[in-house]
Scaffold this motif. Structure first.
Motif, PDB file in Angstrom:
ATOM      1  N   ASN A  50      41.452  58.380  43.300  1.00 21.68           N
ATOM      2  CA  ASN A  50      42.606  57.505  43.064  1.00 21.68           C
ATOM      3  C   ASN A  50      42.474  56.285  43.970  1.00 21.68           C
ATOM      4  OD1 ASN A  50      44.223  59.276  41.218  1.00 21.68           O
ATOM      5  ND2 ASN A  50      43.955  60.651  42.966  1.00 21.68           N
ATOM      6  N   TRP A  51      42.466  55.091  43.363  1.00 21.90           N
ATOM      7  CA  TRP A  51      42.119  53.883  44.104  1.00 21.90           C
ATOM      8  C   TRP A  51      43.245  52.858  44.112  1.00 21.90           C
ATOM      9  CZ3 TRP A  51      37.457  53.633  46.656  1.00 21.90           C
ATOM     10  CH2 TRP A  51      36.554  54.659  46.350  1.00 21.90           C
ATOM     11  N   VAL A  52      43.372  52.165  45.232  1.00 21.00           N
ATOM     12  CA  VAL A  52      44.194  50.963  45.284  1.00 21.00           C
ATOM     13  C   VAL A  52      43.234  49.793  45.196  1.00 21.00           C
ATOM     14  CG1 VAL A  52      45.879  49.611  46.571  1.00 21.00           C
ATOM     15  CG2 VAL A  52      45.710  52.057  46.922  1.00 21.00           C
ATOM     16  N   LEU A  53      43.523  48.919  44.258  1.00 24.53           N
ATOM     17  CA  LEU A  53      42.707  47.719  44.110  1.00 24.53           C
ATOM     18  C   LEU A  53      43.372  46.628  44.929  1.00 24.53           C
ATOM     19  CD1 LEU A  53      40.391  46.429  42.363  1.00 24.53           C
ATOM     20  CD2 LEU A  53      42.180  45.845  40.712  1.00 24.53           C
ATOM     21  N   PHE A  54      42.584  45.958  45.764  1.00 27.42           N
ATOM     22  CA  PHE A  54      43.098  44.800  46.496  1.00 27.42           C
ATOM     23  C   PHE A  54      42.558  43.560  45.810  1.00 27.42           C
ATOM     24  CE2 PHE A  54      45.099  46.392  50.361  1.00 27.42           C
ATOM     25  CZ  PHE A  54      44.735  47.722  50.304  1.00 27.42           C
ATOM     26  N   ASN A  55      43.447  42.829  45.189  1.00 26.21           N
ATOM     27  CA  ASN A  55      43.119  41.630  44.425  1.00 26.21           C
ATOM     28  C   ASN A  55      42.416  41.997  43.117  1.00 26.21           C
ATOM     29  OD1 ASN A  55      44.224  39.972  46.425  1.00 26.21           O
ATOM     30  ND2 ASN A  55      42.332  40.157  47.607  1.00 26.21           N
ATOM     31  N   ALA A  56      42.560  41.129  42.147  1.00 32.34           N
ATOM     32  CA  ALA A  56      41.932  41.339  40.839  1.00 32.34           C
ATOM     33  C   ALA A  56      41.154  40.068  40.539  1.00 32.34           C
ATOM     34  CB  ALA A  56      42.994  41.608  39.778  1.00 32.34           C
ATOM     35  N   SER A  57      39.857  40.151  40.725  1.00 32.68           N
ATOM     36  CA  SER A  57      39.013  38.960  40.641  1.00 32.68           C
ATOM     37  C   SER A  57      38.628  38.657  39.192  1.00 32.68           C
ATOM     38  CB  SER A  57      37.773  39.179  41.518  1.00 32.68           C
ATOM     39  OG  SER A  57      36.596  38.955  40.809  1.00 32.68           O
ATOM     40  N   PRO A  58      38.274  37.403  38.910  1.00 27.97           N
ATOM     41  CA  PRO A  58      37.798  37.066  37.562  1.00 27.97           C
ATOM     42  C   PRO A  58      36.573  37.893  37.164  1.00 27.97           C
ATOM     43  CG  PRO A  58      38.075  35.079  38.911  1.00 27.97           C
ATOM     44  CD  PRO A  58      38.316  36.246  39.815  1.00 27.97           C
ATOM     45  N   GLY A  96      41.862  38.335  37.378  1.00 27.50           N
ATOM     46  CA  GLY A  96      41.425  39.624  36.825  1.00 27.50           C
ATOM     47  C   GLY A  96      42.564  40.463  36.290  1.00 27.50           C
ATOM     48  N   LEU A  97      43.805  40.143  36.684  1.00 27.02           N
ATOM     49  CA  LEU A  97      44.944  40.896  36.130  1.00 27.02           C
ATOM     50  C   LEU A  97      44.971  40.762  34.608  1.00 27.02           C
ATOM     51  CD1 LEU A  97      47.731  39.894  38.691  1.00 27.02           C
ATOM     52  CD2 LEU A  97      46.560  42.104  38.515  1.00 27.02           C
ATOM     53  N   LEU A  98      44.572  39.598  34.109  1.00 24.56           N
ATOM     54  CA  LEU A  98      44.558  39.388  32.648  1.00 24.56           C
ATOM     55  C   LEU A  98      43.552  40.312  31.977  1.00 24.56           C
ATOM     56  CD1 LEU A  98      44.775  35.482  32.585  1.00 24.56           C
ATOM     57  CD2 LEU A  98      46.608  37.108  32.100  1.00 24.56           C
ATOM     58  N   MET A  99      42.501  40.649  32.711  1.00 21.69           N
ATOM     59  CA  MET A  99      41.469  41.545  32.165  1.00 21.69           C
ATOM     60  C   MET A  99      41.927  43.004  32.172  1.00 21.69           C
ATOM     61  SD  MET A  99      39.787  38.814  31.998  1.00 21.69           S
ATOM     62  CE  MET A  99      39.663  38.052  33.593  1.00 21.69           C
ATOM     63  N   LEU A 100      43.059  43.276  32.818  1.00 25.08           N
ATOM     64  CA  LEU A 100      43.576  44.654  32.852  1.00 25.08           C
ATOM     65  C   LEU A 100      44.693  44.850  31.825  1.00 25.08           C
ATOM     66  CD1 LEU A 100      43.704  45.236  36.736  1.00 25.08           C
ATOM     67  CD2 LEU A 100      41.847  45.734  35.131  1.00 25.08           C
ATOM     68  N   ARG A 101      44.869  43.874  30.926  1.00 23.34           N
ATOM     69  CA  ARG A 101      46.000  43.897  29.988  1.00 23.34           C
ATOM     70  C   ARG A 101      45.980  45.081  29.032  1.00 23.34           C
ATOM     71  NH1 ARG A 101      42.156  40.577  28.513  1.00 23.34           N
ATOM     72  NH2 ARG A 101      41.444  40.363  26.366  1.00 23.34           N
ATOM     73  N   GLU A 102      44.791  45.710  28.841  1.00 21.34           N
ATOM     74  CA  GLU A 102      44.708  46.849  27.914  1.00 21.34           C
ATOM     75  C   GLU A 102      45.314  48.120  28.509  1.00 21.34           C
ATOM     76  OE1 GLU A 102      41.934  45.175  28.957  1.00 21.34           O
ATOM     77  OE2 GLU A 102      41.020  44.219  27.195  1.00 21.34           O
ATOM     78  N   SER A 103      45.747  48.063  29.749  1.00 27.23           N
ATOM     79  CA  SER A 103      46.341  49.244  30.386  1.00 27.23           C
ATOM     80  C   SER A 103      47.433  49.839  29.491  1.00 27.23           C
ATOM     81  CB  SER A 103      46.944  48.841  31.742  1.00 27.23           C
ATOM     82  OG  SER A 103      47.610  49.946  32.303  1.00 27.23           O
ATOM     83  N   THR A 104      47.474  51.180  29.448  1.00 24.98           N
ATOM     84  CA  THR A 104      48.474  51.823  28.586  1.00 24.98           C
ATOM     85  C   THR A 104      49.804  52.021  29.306  1.00 24.98           C
ATOM     86  OG1 THR A 104      47.449  53.899  29.241  1.00 24.98           O
ATOM     87  CG2 THR A 104      46.857  53.022  27.076  1.00 24.98           C
ATOM     88  N   ARG A 105      49.854  51.606  30.565  1.00 22.89           N
ATOM     89  CA  ARG A 105      51.134  51.624  31.268  1.00 22.89           C
ATOM     90  C   ARG A 105      51.251  50.358  32.100  1.00 22.89           C
ATOM     91  NH1 ARG A 105      50.070  56.242  35.846  1.00 22.89           N
ATOM     92  NH2 ARG A 105      48.267  55.199  36.710  1.00 22.89           N
TER      93      ARG A 105
END
Ligand code: MLT
Ligand code: MN
Ligand code: ZN
Length: 304
Positions: A50-58, A96-105
């Motif tokens: 289980n990971w915490v991501l620090f920043n979401a890079s392009p 990079g947050l935009l690249m995580l848009r497929e998240s189901t939650r």
């Protein structure tokens, strides 16, 4: 605690697409001992699952694919990323947050009110994500007090405000606010081990020195070697200071600052492509090594 450096480069990465500087051009020609670096992000875990991501890079897609421990494990849609902490609202840390848009939650995002404001106005990523997975925003403290994240109960996060810079598109770019940029102490409760992460550090305030003294490992601002590095490279006349980054060299530079921190393992991160320390044979890199300071690279894993 396990720390994975996903990207050790500053905005633009190394090499930068349009850059012909001494480092970028020599890297492309294979004439320098160095490694390419993607843009600024790390992941931290206490159980390697289980990971915490620090920043979401392009560069997040490539960074996650290169890191099996964070890949989906359960069901048709899944990820090891349980929460995201944002240090600031700069492009290299948030696109990079935009690249995580497929998240189901909804994405569980921990950031300051200021960063939330920038990401709802000047760069409205949070608004855009409302049309996809949505965002659950959690406000981070600015006074060093601690919070926990439900899905990662063995880690505790202490966040404090730093003197750095809000991005050019922030409604308050020229009017610094508490929380434009934060530093984080990550503490593993079961072991007591601590990491300090501050990729954008413009000034060493007393609470920053105090944080540096109490941790086992530092990952701190390594953007520039010199105040006028961009000017010397013929790129622009912006000073490191104007961009909210403390350079390594000079009487008040990061090397001198870190001399007063004896206990911790020391790594520089968020390295700009113009920085001579990227050349592993350079005198600047040797000066760092002699001072007991290492330079982070993509894929580096630190066990604490
Ligand atoms: C910075 O850290 O100063 C910014 O990320 C630079 C940029 O990406 O434009
Ligand atoms: Mn940056
Ligand atoms: Zn360059």
């Amino acid at each position: 605690m396990k720390v994975r450096v996903l990207g050790a480069g500053a905005g633009g990465g190394f090499p930068q697409w349009n850059c012909n500087c001494h480092n970028c051009s020599r890297l492309r020609r294979g004439e320098v001992k160095t490694r390419s670096r993607t843009q600024s992000s790390i992941a931290v875990s206490s159980d390697n699952e289980n990971w915490v991501l620090f920043n979401a890079s392009p560069d997040i897609r490539t960074q996650l694919e290169a890191f099996p421990a964070i890949h989906p494990r359960h069901g048709i849609r899944d990820s090891g990323i349980k929460a995201i902490i944002l240090i600031d609202s700069q492009i290299d840390h948030t696109t990079g947050l935009l690249m995580l848009r497929e998240s189901t939650r909804p994405l569980e995002i921990y950031c300051s009110e200021m960063v939330k404001q920038d990401l709802s106005t000047g760069f409205p990523v949070f608004k855009m994500l409302e049309h996809y997975c949505g965002v659950n925003h959690h406000a981070t403290p600015l006074d060093g007090s601690a919070f926990t994240i439900p899905e990662i109960p063995d880690l505790k996060f202490h966040t404090h405000s730093l003197k750095s810079k809000a991005p050019p598109y922030s409604p308050h770019r020229h009017d610094p606010h508490e929380g434009d940029n934060i530093g984080v102490i990550v503490e593993q409760i079961s072991s007591g081990k601590k990491l300090y992460y501050a990729p954008g550090l413009g000034e060493i305030e007393p609470h920053v020195s105090e944080a540096m003294r109490q941790v086992d490992c530092l990952l701190v601002d390594g953007t520039f070697w010199q105040e006028d590095e961009m000017g010397r490279a013929g790129i622009c006349d912006k000073l490191a200071r104007d961009m909210g980054h403390l350079p390594q060299s000079g009487p008040d530079g990061m090397i001198e600052v870190l001399k007063n921190v004896s206990r911790a393992r020391k790594f520089l991160i968020h390295i700009n492509n113009t920085n001579p320390i990227l050349d592993e044979d350079s005198p600047e890199r040797k000066a760092l090594t002699a001072a007991g300071i290492d330079v982070a690279h993509d894929g580096l894993e630190i066990d604490l």
